[in-house]
Scaffold this motif. Structure first.
Motif, short mmCIF file in Angstrom:
data_model
loop_
_atom_site.label_atom_id
_atom_site.label_comp_id
_atom_site.label_asym_id
_atom_site.label_seq_id
_atom_site.Cartn_x
_atom_site.Cartn_y
_atom_site.Cartn_z
N TYR A 1 0.91 -1.15 0.06
CA TYR A 1 0.03 0.07 -0.05
C TYR A 1 0.87 1.19 0.02
O TYR A 1 0.67 2.14 -0.62
CB TYR A 1 -1.08 -0.09 1.20
CG TYR A 1 -1.42 1.13 1.52
CD1 TYR A 1 -2.60 1.68 0.78
CD2 TYR A 1 -1.39 2.01 2.51
CE1 TYR A 1 -2.98 3.00 0.77
CE2 TYR A 1 -1.84 3.26 2.93
CZ TYR A 1 -2.99 3.77 2.06
OH TYR A 1 -3.67 5.03 2.06
N GLN A 2 1.90 1.36 0.69
CA GLN A 2 2.81 2.60 0.77
C GLN A 2 3.51 2.61 -0.74
O GLN A 2 3.66 3.66 -1.15
CB GLN A 2 3.73 2.15 2.07
CG GLN A 2 3.27 2.18 3.35
CD GLN A 2 2.84 3.76 3.66
OE1 GLN A 2 3.02 4.58 3.19
NE2 GLN A 2 1.75 3.63 4.70
N ARG A 3 3.82 1.55 -1.17
CA ARG A 3 4.77 1.61 -2.50
C ARG A 3 3.40 2.15 -3.50
O ARG A 3 4.03 3.21 -4.19
CB ARG A 3 4.92 0.11 -2.87
CG ARG A 3 5.78 0.21 -4.10
CD ARG A 3 6.34 -0.83 -4.67
NE ARG A 3 6.90 -1.82 -3.43
CZ ARG A 3 6.55 -2.74 -3.07
NH1 ARG A 3 5.41 -3.24 -3.26
NH2 ARG A 3 7.45 -3.27 -1.84
N ASN A 4 2.29 1.76 -3.49
CA ASN A 4 1.33 2.37 -4.41
C ASN A 4 0.97 3.53 -4.17
O ASN A 4 0.67 4.53 -5.20
CB ASN A 4 0.12 1.51 -4.46
CG ASN A 4 0.34 -0.09 -5.05
OD1 ASN A 4 1.30 -0.20 -6.21
ND2 ASN A 4 -0.35 -1.20 -4.62
N ARG A 5 0.84 4.15 -3.02
CA ARG A 5 0.64 5.32 -2.51
C ARG A 5 1.87 6.35 -3.18
O ARG A 5 1.29 7.44 -3.77
CB ARG A 5 0.52 5.43 -1.15
CG ARG A 5 -0.11 7.01 -0.92
CD ARG A 5 -0.43 7.12 0.70
NE ARG A 5 0.58 6.94 1.53
CZ ARG A 5 0.67 7.02 2.78
NH1 ARG A 5 -0.67 7.22 3.27
NH2 ARG A 5 1.69 6.90 3.36
N SER B 1 -2.78 3.95 -11.45
CA SER B 1 -4.22 4.47 -11.35
C SER B 1 -4.70 4.58 -9.87
O SER B 1 -4.25 3.73 -8.87
CB SER B 1 -4.90 3.71 -12.19
OG SER B 1 -5.00 2.27 -11.72
N ASP B 2 -5.76 5.09 -9.65
CA ASP B 2 -6.17 5.13 -8.33
C ASP B 2 -6.88 3.79 -7.96
O ASP B 2 -6.84 3.43 -6.82
CB ASP B 2 -7.48 6.20 -8.52
CG ASP B 2 -6.99 7.76 -8.51
OD1 ASP B 2 -5.79 7.78 -8.11
OD2 ASP B 2 -7.82 8.50 -8.80
N SER B 3 -7.28 3.13 -8.81
CA SER B 3 -7.89 1.72 -8.75
C SER B 3 -6.97 0.83 -8.10
O SER B 3 -7.07 -0.01 -7.05
CB SER B 3 -8.64 1.06 -10.03
OG SER B 3 -7.44 1.25 -10.83
N ILE C 1 -7.22 -0.81 -4.18
CA ILE C 1 -7.14 -2.45 -4.08
C ILE C 1 -6.14 -2.76 -3.11
O ILE C 1 -6.20 -3.26 -2.09
CB ILE C 1 -6.76 -3.07 -5.37
CG1 ILE C 1 -7.86 -2.83 -6.24
CG2 ILE C 1 -6.31 -4.60 -5.06
CD1 ILE C 1 -7.69 -3.42 -7.86
N SER C 2 -4.87 -1.97 -3.24
CA SER C 2 -3.84 -2.16 -2.19
C SER C 2 -4.15 -1.77 -0.65
O SER C 2 -3.86 -2.50 0.42
CB SER C 2 -2.36 -1.40 -2.80
OG SER C 2 -2.70 -0.24 -2.51
#
Length: 337
Positions: A134-138, A147-149, A153-154
């Motif tokens: 989640y931290q990486r995707n943020r 993307s926001d999706s 999801i993460s």
């Protein structure tokens, strides 16, 4: 002429003698005898007669908290027992089976707890992985590389991972409770196994036995009585009922004399130890319970058995209520007709 006068005189004398014999009282030939007896001094006692049953001061009924068959019988009537001595044994095969089952349940509960703890570790590891993802995707979303999706999801995976941790912790609490429950069942099984040993609670003498080897014992609502043990046959007591008209003359510490049917010519002694205040009314007759203590050093006096299948000694009690100081004692015959 002279002969006729003499004859008349003889007839008159004879008539006078007959009249004297007939009318004069007959002299008694019975000799009067007098009985003498010495006048003495002594004690005058006012007595109250009553009856009661002799019993030990302490009698303990030994029962069983378990149902089953009597597999061992180690004592009999009149046997001397000590505190903690095994006097009987109940068949323990059923209890042994429950004990092994409880041990298996405890082992299973502990294994299940270990499994739940492993699940918690796995959930924590997965939560850490989801958090890093989640931290990486943020960070990538801040750079507009994902993307926001993907970020949503993460983030959802991370939140679900944290819920999994709480679920695993709750499952561990359930597992620990299950272990405690299994331990309690095991302790109960061990306690039941120990209860298959019927032990004497006191030092004493077995005065009653109500079971035989192989007999079934049922302990459904209350513990059945297997043995009766008298703690001491030397210190005995008599429980007697005294009428309300006589209870006022009885005081604690007064002396007692009594006899039993087994030794009718011998008088035993005791002491009033208690006058109970509670009254008993039977057919409009009010009586009070009086306890008399006595020493049975020669072990001649036996306790009563169950009235339905045994015998009992009956004791007659006599108590001195009043004593005069060295009064003069006259024989009864001297004042009676």
């Amino acid at each position: 002429m002279k002969f006729g006068s003499f004859a008349k005189a003889m007839v008159v004398v004879l008539l006078v003698a007959v009249a004297a014999w007939w009318f004069l009282p007959e002299q008694s030939t019975i000799q009067i005898k007098y009985h003498t007896q010495e006048i003495t001094t002594g004690k005058i006692e006012s007595t109250v007669n009553s009856s009661g049953s002799i019993s030990p001061v302490v009698t303990v009924d030994v029962g069983s908290e378990l149902s089953g068959l009597i597999s061992q019988l180690n004592v009999d009537f009149n046997d001397i027992v000590t505190s903690g001595q095994v006097i009987a044994r109940i068949d323990d095969r059923t209890v042994q089976s429950k004990l092994r089952q409880s041990e298996a349940d405890l082992a299973s509960s502990r294994a299940y707890l270990v499994q739940l703890q492993a699940g918690l570790s796995r959930a924590q590891t997965e939560a850490k992985l989801a958090e890093r993802e989640y931290q990486r995707n943020r960070e990538l979303r801040d750079k507009k590389l994902v993307s926001d999706s993907v970020l949503d999801i993460s983030e959802t995976s991370y939140q679900l991972a944290k819920v999994s941790i709480e679920t695993a912790k709750a499952a561990i609490l359930v597992g620990e409770a299950r272990v405690k429950q299994s331990m309690s069942s095991l302790e109960q099984a061990k306690l039941d196994l120990d209860r298959t040993f019927i032990r004497s609670p006191v030092d004493g003498v077995v005065i009653d036995r109500q079971v035989d080897k192989g007999q079934a014992v049922s302990a459904s609502l209350s513990a059945p009585t297997l043995f009766s043990i008298a703690q001491d046959l030397v210190m005995m007591q008599i429980e007697t009922d005294v009428d309300e008209a006589d209870i006022g003359r009885i005081k604690q510490g007064q002396g007692v004399k009594f006899t039993v049917d087994a030794y009718p010519e011998r008088k035993f002694t005791g002491t009033v130890t208690q006058v109970r205040k509670s009254a008993t009314v039977t057919s409009n007759v009010v009586t009070y319970k009086v306890i008399i203590g006595l020493e049975n050093k020669e072990l001649l006096l036996l306790p009563e058995y169950d009235s339905q299948r045994g015998y009992c000694f009956r004791a007659t009690r006599q108590r001195a209520a009043r004593e005069q100081l060295r009064p003069t004692l006259y024989p009864r015959r001297s004042i009676s007709q």
